[in-house]
Design a protein around this motif. Structure first.
Motif, PDB file in Angstrom:
ATOM      1  N   VAL A   1      31.044  65.757  94.203  1.00 29.77           N
ATOM      2  CA  VAL A   1      32.331  66.041  93.535  1.00 29.77           C
ATOM      3  C   VAL A   1      32.891  64.757  92.923  1.00 29.77           C
ATOM      4  O   VAL A   1      33.327  64.750  91.772  1.00 29.77           O
ATOM      5  CB  VAL A   1      33.346  66.664  94.522  1.00 29.77           C
ATOM      6  N   PHE A   2      32.839  63.669  93.690  1.00 33.51           N
ATOM      7  CA  PHE A   2      33.359  62.389  93.177  1.00 33.51           C
ATOM      8  C   PHE A   2      32.645  62.014  91.881  1.00 33.51           C
ATOM      9  O   PHE A   2      33.269  61.694  90.869  1.00 33.51           O
ATOM     10  CB  PHE A   2      33.172  61.284  94.222  1.00 33.51           C
ATOM     11  N   ALA A   3      31.316  62.076  91.924  1.00 34.43           N
ATOM     12  CA  ALA A   3      30.540  61.648  90.759  1.00 34.43           C
ATOM     13  C   ALA A   3      30.845  62.524  89.545  1.00 34.43           C
ATOM     14  O   ALA A   3      31.092  62.020  88.455  1.00 34.43           O
ATOM     15  CB  ALA A   3      29.052  61.688  91.091  1.00 34.43           C
ATOM     16  N   GLU A   4      30.847  63.834  89.747  1.00 39.15           N
ATOM     17  CA  GLU A   4      31.059  64.729  88.611  1.00 39.15           C
ATOM     18  C   GLU A   4      32.483  64.630  88.072  1.00 39.15           C
ATOM     19  O   GLU A   4      32.736  64.890  86.909  1.00 39.15           O
ATOM     20  CB  GLU A   4      30.733  66.179  89.006  1.00 39.15           C
ATOM     21  N   LYS A   5      33.406  64.273  88.930  1.00 42.44           N
ATOM     22  CA  LYS A   5      34.808  64.192  88.510  1.00 42.44           C
ATOM     23  C   LYS A   5      35.119  62.857  87.835  1.00 42.44           C
ATOM     24  O   LYS A   5      35.789  62.808  86.821  1.00 42.44           O
ATOM     25  CB  LYS A   5      35.684  64.318  89.765  1.00 42.44           C
ATOM     26  N   HIS A   6      34.609  61.776  88.423  1.00 44.11           N
ATOM     27  CA  HIS A   6      35.043  60.452  87.960  1.00 44.11           C
ATOM     28  C   HIS A   6      34.023  59.714  87.103  1.00 44.11           C
ATOM     29  O   HIS A   6      34.385  58.762  86.419  1.00 44.11           O
ATOM     30  CB  HIS A   6      35.404  59.572  89.155  1.00 44.11           C
ATOM     31  N   LEU A   7      32.756  60.079  87.210  1.00 46.63           N
ATOM     32  CA  LEU A   7      31.746  59.276  86.519  1.00 46.63           C
ATOM     33  C   LEU A   7      31.041  60.035  85.397  1.00 46.63           C
ATOM     34  O   LEU A   7      30.053  59.546  84.843  1.00 46.63           O
ATOM     35  CB  LEU A   7      30.690  58.772  87.533  1.00 46.63           C
ATOM     36  N   ARG A   8      31.543  61.208  85.087  1.00 45.80           N
ATOM     37  CA  ARG A   8      30.859  62.084  84.113  1.00 45.80           C
ATOM     38  C   ARG A   8      30.526  61.424  82.787  1.00 45.80           C
ATOM     39  O   ARG A   8      29.454  61.574  82.246  1.00 45.80           O
ATOM     40  CB  ARG A   8      31.760  63.277  83.765  1.00 45.80           C
ATOM     41  N   SER A   9      31.513  60.685  82.267  1.00 44.70           N
ATOM     42  CA  SER A   9      31.349  60.230  80.890  1.00 44.70           C
ATOM     43  C   SER A   9      30.486  58.977  80.777  1.00 44.70           C
ATOM     44  O   SER A   9      30.296  58.453  79.689  1.00 44.70           O
ATOM     45  CB  SER A   9      32.709  59.978  80.265  1.00 44.70           C
ATOM     46  N   GLY A  10      29.972  58.509  81.897  1.00 39.96           N
ATOM     47  CA  GLY A  10      29.112  57.332  81.846  1.00 39.96           C
ATOM     48  C   GLY A  10      29.927  56.056  81.812  1.00 39.96           C
ATOM     49  O   GLY A  10      31.138  56.065  82.042  1.00 39.96           O
ATOM     50  N   TYR A  11      29.236  54.978  81.502  1.00 41.90           N
ATOM     51  CA  TYR A  11      29.862  53.666  81.583  1.00 41.90           C
ATOM     52  C   TYR A  11      30.285  53.192  80.201  1.00 41.90           C
ATOM     53  O   TYR A  11      29.505  53.322  79.272  1.00 41.90           O
ATOM     54  CB  TYR A  11      28.855  52.688  82.190  1.00 41.90           C
ATOM     55  N   PRO A  12      31.479  52.644  79.955  1.00 42.27           N
ATOM     56  CA  PRO A  12      32.581  52.469  80.902  1.00 42.27           C
ATOM     57  C   PRO A  12      33.275  53.790  81.237  1.00 42.27           C
ATOM     58  O   PRO A  12      33.065  54.785  80.558  1.00 42.27           O
ATOM     59  CB  PRO A  12      33.522  51.532  80.159  1.00 42.27           C
ATOM     60  N   LEU A  13      34.145  53.742  82.254  1.00 41.88           N
ATOM     61  CA  LEU A  13      34.657  54.984  82.815  1.00 41.88           C
ATOM     62  C   LEU A  13      35.969  55.474  82.224  1.00 41.88           C
ATOM     63  O   LEU A  13      36.467  56.502  82.649  1.00 41.88           O
ATOM     64  CB  LEU A  13      34.887  54.803  84.325  1.00 41.88           C
ATOM     65  N   PHE A  14      36.521  54.783  81.261  1.00 46.32           N
ATOM     66  CA  PHE A  14      37.888  55.090  80.813  1.00 46.32           C
ATOM     67  C   PHE A  14      38.097  56.569  80.522  1.00 46.32           C
ATOM     68  O   PHE A  14      39.040  57.174  80.956  1.00 46.32           O
ATOM     69  CB  PHE A  14      38.247  54.295  79.557  1.00 46.32           C
ATOM     70  N   GLN A  15      37.157  57.132  79.754  1.00 39.45           N
ATOM     71  CA  GLN A  15      37.306  58.511  79.333  1.00 39.45           C
ATOM     72  C   GLN A  15      37.531  59.444  80.507  1.00 39.45           C
ATOM     73  O   GLN A  15      38.444  60.248  80.510  1.00 39.45           O
ATOM     74  CB  GLN A  15      36.019  58.911  78.638  1.00 39.45           C
ATOM     75  N   SER A  16      36.669  59.305  81.541  1.00 35.07           N
ATOM     76  CA  SER A  16      36.755  60.236  82.651  1.00 35.07           C
ATOM     77  C   SER A  16      38.052  60.085  83.420  1.00 35.07           C
ATOM     78  O   SER A  16      38.560  61.031  83.993  1.00 35.07           O
ATOM     79  CB  SER A  16      35.567  60.059  83.584  1.00 35.07           C
TER      80      SER A  16
END
Ligand SMILES: Nc1ncnc2c1ncn2[C@@H]1O[C@H](COP(=O)(O)OP(=O)(O)OP(=O)(O)O)[C@@H](O)[C@H]1O
Length: 508
Positions: free
Chosen positions: A112-127
């Motif tokens: 859940v953490f990964a799909e919620k916070h890291l979805r948009s890849g690096y850098p994370l601003f978008q997510s």
């Protein structure tokens, strides 16, 4: 079962005939009902029924049937008609499938953490700004199911951990420093030899799978020369891997990966490494070098060396440093009395005392037999070994205590005012093998509270290393199993070549 299948068949037949009938006006209403966890409404009641026998089955029962059928069949069923698609796309169903998809062996919280916070890849601003978007776990399941797996390498300065993204833990370890020289300033040929050795040990062709690898925490400063050294290290890594025909590469800082493994995107990572301890402030996945990375000149090797010294002072005989290291890390069995019942418990021989002076007054004697070496009995050495993290002078090291260095880093974070959220640096994530010493998180938190002004220490939390020395490896595993992997995270050979060409042209 035959009866049920007959009903399903009848229902499907009717639905196929009415396939063009619109159900869309009922979509929102349906979703509202589905949010009720104990809903036992029938499809007809929801206005989705089209007359088949199957429509009289309560929705919850329908979902139970889908659970038995499994993800593949459920996905197939969803194309029968819109109303079935709505039921099949219910998040509860796919959460169930994801939780039971045991080949990934990842805790649900991490998914859940990964799909919620890291979805948009690096850098994370978008997510960060898109957190309100509702996740479709059906979609996530589908994308994750298509992943073929990847190779994950955490090339620590002492030990390298490598393994397969679909395994529960790293499949192997190798000594990086001893075998391949200084990984912080590697030569092309050494790095190539290093990666070739790992691929050999894993018996994997480099061209088959993407790779996620940790870049060592090094060249800490925010100076131009440190930036150039970091760029060069990364470029050499990419060149070597693409020359070996690896299809896609994701190279991320070791501390950032350890932070992700602890399910955080911001905080201070304290990595007690092989030779040094790094205190790395990270905001939304980005290492804040402009704020300041603190580095202390002691790590696992120093602690082992100090225990050796203490043992020599007591005239203990031991074969090699491996014996000392074993004593530093070993668990011992002891008898404990809980509510007048005797029970056998496990505890570490070495630990960090919460209150050093008070611990000196206690009887802390305990023994362990090292196979082939004999019985060793330690008393205050059990907690004096870890004490040098807080009192480095005891071990003859002229550096700051761990709590002071973390406190200083927090002061820098606060003073930098890089964000309006003044709590981002109050989560301290421990990483690295030595951080597994029991008592360390509690002691660090206690010392920080005593050292910092109240306004700053309020809300501080020190998180123990859930994955110990393998924290960065598990951060890599989290990324490589995400639904947006590899596209959102990796660089391909073409992208790398284009980037290199562009920077070559712009440097003219
Ligand atoms: N349970 C434990 N208790 C204490 N020390 C441990 C434990 N497990 C491992 N270590 C120590 O941790 C060291 C390895 O740590 P780690 O693998 O984090 O270093 P590394 O990743 O190679 O270093 P770096 O982070 O500098 O790149 C070993 O030398 C070992 O002595």
């Amino acid at each position: 079962m035959a009866k049920l299948l007959k009903k399903v068949f009848e229902s499907v037949k009717i639905r196929c005939n009415n396939n063009n009938n619109s159900c869309s006006s009922n979509l929102n209403e349906t979703n509202r009902w589905f949010m009720k966890s104990d809903s036992c409404l029938e499809l007809e009641e929801l206005g989705l029924g089209l007359g088949g026998e199957f429509d009289r089955i309560p929705v919850d029962l329908f979902i139970q049937i889908l659970k038995l059928l499994g993800p593949k069949e459920s996905a197939r069923i969803s194309i029968v008609c819109k109303s079935w698609r709505i039921i099949v796309s219910d998040n509860r169903l796919w959460i169930y499938f994801l939780q039971n998809q045991n080949q990934l062996q990842q805790p649900w919280d991490s998914i859940v953490f990964a799909e919620k916070h890291l979805r948009s890849g690096y850098p994370l601003f978008q997510s960060i700004y898109n957190q309100s978007i509702q996740l479709s776990f059906m979609h996530i399941y589908g994308q994750r199911a298509q992943l073929n797996g990847s190779v994950i390498i955490d090339g620590g300065s002492g030990y390298c951990k490598f393994g397969w993204s679909k395994y529960a833990s790293p499949s192997g370890r190798s000594a990086t420093f001893l075998e391949f020289g200084n990984i912080e300033s590697p030569m092309y040929s050494r790095l190539r030899h290093f990666f070739a050795t790992i691929y050999n040990r894993m018996q994997v062709k480099p061209s088959k799978y993407p790779i996620v690898l940790s870049v060592p925490i090094c060249h800490y400063d925010d100076t131009e020369s440190a930036k150039a050294a970091r760029r060069q290290l990364k470029e050499t890594i990419y060149s070597v891997l693409f020359d070996m025909n690896v299809p896609a590469v994701c190279a991320l800082n070791q501390a950032t990966l350890a932070l992700f493994a602890a399910r955080r995107v911001s905080g201070i990572v304290v990595n007690i490494g092989f030779h040094v301890t790094s205190i790395v402030p990270i905001l939304r996945g980005k290492v804040m070098r402009e704020v300041g990375v603190e580095v202390l000149g002691q790590g696992a090797v120093k602690l082992t060396g100090y225990l050796r010294e203490l043992m020599q002072q007591k005239n203990m005989n031991f074969g090699s440093l491996y014996t000392v290291r074993t004593l530093k890390e070993v668990f011992i069995l002891f008898v404990s009395v809980v509510k007048s019942v005797f029970c056998l418990c496990l505890e570490n021989l070495c630990y960090v005392a919460t209150d050093y002076e008070a611990e000196l007054q206690k009887d802390t004697q305990a023994s362990f037999t090292v196979p082939g070496e004999g019985l060793f009995t330690l008393s205050k050495e059990r907690f004096q070994t870890g004490e040098i993290l807080f009192q480095p002078r005891m071990g003859g090291v002229l550096t700051m205590g761990l709590h002071r260095a973390v406190g200083l880093c927090m002061h820098h974070c606060q003073a930098s005012e890089v964000t309006c959220d003044d709590g981002w640096f109050k989560t301290v994530v421990l990483a690295g093998g030595t951080a597994c010493l029991p008592g360390l998180p509690e002691r660090l938190e206690k010392e920080l509270r005593a050292y910092l002004p109240t306004s700053m220490s309020e809300g501080i939390r020190v998180i123990p290393p859930q994955y110990g020395a393998e924290s960065a490896w598990f951060g890599g595993k989290m990324i490589s199993n995400m639904s947006t992997f590899p596209d959102a995270w990796c660089m391909t050979k073409n992208q790398f070549r284009q980037k290199s060409r562009r920077s070559f042209i712009s440097s003219w």
